[in-house]
Design a protein around this motif. Structure first.
Motif, PDB file in Angstrom:
ATOM      1  N   VAL A  33      -5.943 -23.400  -1.721  1.00 53.45           N
ATOM      2  CA  VAL A  33      -5.374 -22.444  -0.758  1.00 53.45           C
ATOM      3  C   VAL A  33      -6.054 -22.609   0.593  1.00 53.45           C
ATOM      4  O   VAL A  33      -5.395 -22.667   1.632  1.00 53.45           O
ATOM      5  CB  VAL A  33      -5.505 -20.992  -1.273  1.00 53.45           C
ATOM      6  CG1 VAL A  33      -5.165 -19.991  -0.173  1.00 53.45           C
ATOM      7  CG2 VAL A  33      -4.604 -20.772  -2.480  1.00 53.45           C
ATOM      8  N   PHE A  34      -7.381 -22.714   0.598  1.00 55.20           N
ATOM      9  CA  PHE A  34      -8.091 -22.916   1.863  1.00 55.20           C
ATOM     10  C   PHE A  34      -7.716 -24.261   2.494  1.00 55.20           C
ATOM     11  O   PHE A  34      -7.541 -24.346   3.709  1.00 55.20           O
ATOM     12  CB  PHE A  34      -9.599 -22.818   1.664  1.00 55.20           C
ATOM     13  CG  PHE A  34     -10.093 -21.403   1.505  1.00 55.20           C
ATOM     14  CD1 PHE A  34     -10.222 -20.571   2.610  1.00 55.20           C
ATOM     15  CD2 PHE A  34     -10.433 -20.911   0.254  1.00 55.20           C
ATOM     16  CE1 PHE A  34     -10.680 -19.268   2.475  1.00 55.20           C
ATOM     17  CE2 PHE A  34     -10.892 -19.609   0.104  1.00 55.20           C
ATOM     18  CZ  PHE A  34     -11.013 -18.781   1.218  1.00 55.20           C
ATOM     19  N   GLU A  35      -7.578 -25.293   1.681  1.00 57.93           N
ATOM     20  CA  GLU A  35      -7.170 -26.601   2.216  1.00 57.93           C
ATOM     21  C   GLU A  35      -5.786 -26.514   2.845  1.00 57.93           C
ATOM     22  O   GLU A  35      -5.542 -27.096   3.911  1.00 57.93           O
ATOM     23  CB  GLU A  35      -7.200 -27.655   1.109  1.00 57.93           C
ATOM     24  CG  GLU A  35      -8.601 -28.038   0.697  1.00 57.93           C
ATOM     25  CD  GLU A  35      -8.643 -28.925  -0.541  1.00 57.93           C
ATOM     26  OE1 GLU A  35      -7.627 -29.017  -1.274  1.00 57.93           O
ATOM     27  OE2 GLU A  35      -9.713 -29.514  -0.788  1.00 57.93           O
ATOM     28  N   ASP A  36      -4.868 -25.781   2.192  1.00 53.70           N
ATOM     29  CA  ASP A  36      -3.528 -25.600   2.754  1.00 53.70           C
ATOM     30  C   ASP A  36      -3.592 -24.864   4.090  1.00 53.70           C
ATOM     31  O   ASP A  36      -2.860 -25.196   5.019  1.00 53.70           O
ATOM     32  CB  ASP A  36      -2.631 -24.823   1.783  1.00 53.70           C
ATOM     33  CG  ASP A  36      -2.184 -25.648   0.587  1.00 53.70           C
ATOM     34  OD1 ASP A  36      -2.343 -26.894   0.609  1.00 53.70           O
ATOM     35  OD2 ASP A  36      -1.681 -25.040  -0.385  1.00 53.70           O
ATOM     36  N   CYS A  37      -4.469 -23.871   4.189  1.00 53.43           N
ATOM     37  CA  CYS A  37      -4.631 -23.123   5.448  1.00 53.43           C
ATOM     38  C   CYS A  37      -5.107 -24.050   6.562  1.00 53.43           C
ATOM     39  O   CYS A  37      -4.591 -24.005   7.686  1.00 53.43           O
ATOM     40  CB  CYS A  37      -5.608 -21.967   5.264  1.00 53.43           C
ATOM     41  SG  CYS A  37      -4.980 -20.621   4.234  1.00 53.43           S
ATOM     42  N   LEU A  38      -6.071 -24.886   6.252  1.00 51.97           N
ATOM     43  CA  LEU A  38      -6.577 -25.834   7.250  1.00 51.97           C
ATOM     44  C   LEU A  38      -5.486 -26.832   7.645  1.00 51.97           C
ATOM     45  O   LEU A  38      -5.285 -27.100   8.827  1.00 51.97           O
ATOM     46  CB  LEU A  38      -7.804 -26.568   6.714  1.00 51.97           C
ATOM     47  CG  LEU A  38      -9.093 -25.763   6.637  1.00 51.97           C
ATOM     48  CD1 LEU A  38     -10.123 -26.467   5.769  1.00 51.97           C
ATOM     49  CD2 LEU A  38      -9.647 -25.509   8.045  1.00 51.97           C
ATOM     50  N   ARG A  39      -4.774 -27.346   6.662  1.00 47.34           N
ATOM     51  CA  ARG A  39      -3.722 -28.324   6.911  1.00 47.34           C
ATOM     52  C   ARG A  39      -2.598 -27.724   7.766  1.00 47.34           C
ATOM     53  O   ARG A  39      -2.024 -28.388   8.612  1.00 47.34           O
ATOM     54  CB  ARG A  39      -3.179 -28.834   5.577  1.00 47.34           C
ATOM     55  CG  ARG A  39      -2.383 -30.095   5.639  1.00 47.34           C
ATOM     56  CD  ARG A  39      -2.008 -30.701   4.287  1.00 47.34           C
ATOM     57  NE  ARG A  39      -2.187 -29.912   3.098  1.00 47.34           N
ATOM     58  CZ  ARG A  39      -3.263 -29.974   2.282  1.00 47.34           C
ATOM     59  NH1 ARG A  39      -4.246 -30.797   2.552  1.00 47.34           N
ATOM     60  NH2 ARG A  39      -3.343 -29.230   1.206  1.00 47.34           N
ATOM     61  N   ALA A  40      -2.305 -26.437   7.546  1.00 45.13           N
ATOM     62  CA  ALA A  40      -1.237 -25.769   8.285  1.00 45.13           C
ATOM     63  C   ALA A  40      -1.664 -25.352   9.692  1.00 45.13           C
ATOM     64  O   ALA A  40      -0.837 -24.873  10.471  1.00 45.13           O
ATOM     65  CB  ALA A  40      -0.760 -24.544   7.509  1.00 45.13           C
TER      66      ALA A  40
END
Length: 149
Positions: A33-40
């Motif tokens: 979830v945190f990786e997705d936040c960074l990617r977005a």
């Protein structure tokens, strides 16, 4: 108030973020979830005490609205102003970016967080039934907003 630093967070901060998230929440966000936040491209900002991450915020910006998705402080330093420090820096950044408002959801039973948000000028604008996982099913969320312009 202690002298803390505030800075943007990146992928290399994930181990510290996850350690705080897992210590503070019975239902923590996953690394994915945190990786997705960074990617977005979401804003991840941290509060630091002598170089050690003590808390963070995650914000999604949509046009001129900012949505606070996560504000978390290490349980070892809670109730010492770190949450307020993060929220104040976030509000300053939102005003500087000419955001119209800051929105958030908070567990209906999280009295400490609700008191923090209310003291910072947030007001209820809605209710989400059974929004969060809880030990005996689901917990409601209060939807709050602080107008900035």
């Amino acid at each position: 108030m202690p002298s803390w630093d505030w800075a943007a967070l990146a992928g290399e901060d994930l181990p510290e973020i996850l350690a705080i998230e897992e210590a503070a929440h019975p239902y923590p966000w996953s690394e994915a979830v945190f990786e997705d936040c960074l990617r977005a491209g979401y804003r991840l900002d941290g509060a630091f005490d002598r170089g050690q991450l003590i808390g963070y915020s995650v914000v999604m910006t949509v046009l001129d609205e900012w949505h606070l998705l996560n504000l978390c402080v290490d349980p070892a330093v809670q109730r010492r102003g770190a949450g307020r420090f993060l929220l104040e820096r976030l509000l300053e950044s939102a005003v500087a970016a000419e955001a119209s408002c800051l929105l958030l959801e908070v567990r209906a039973g999280n009295r400490a967080a609700i008191a923090l948000y209310e003291s910072a000028g947030f007001a209820d604008i809605g209710h989400r039934k059974a929004y969060y996982p809880a030990p005996n099913g689901r917990e409601d969320a209060r939807v709050m907003r602080r107008l900035l312009s």
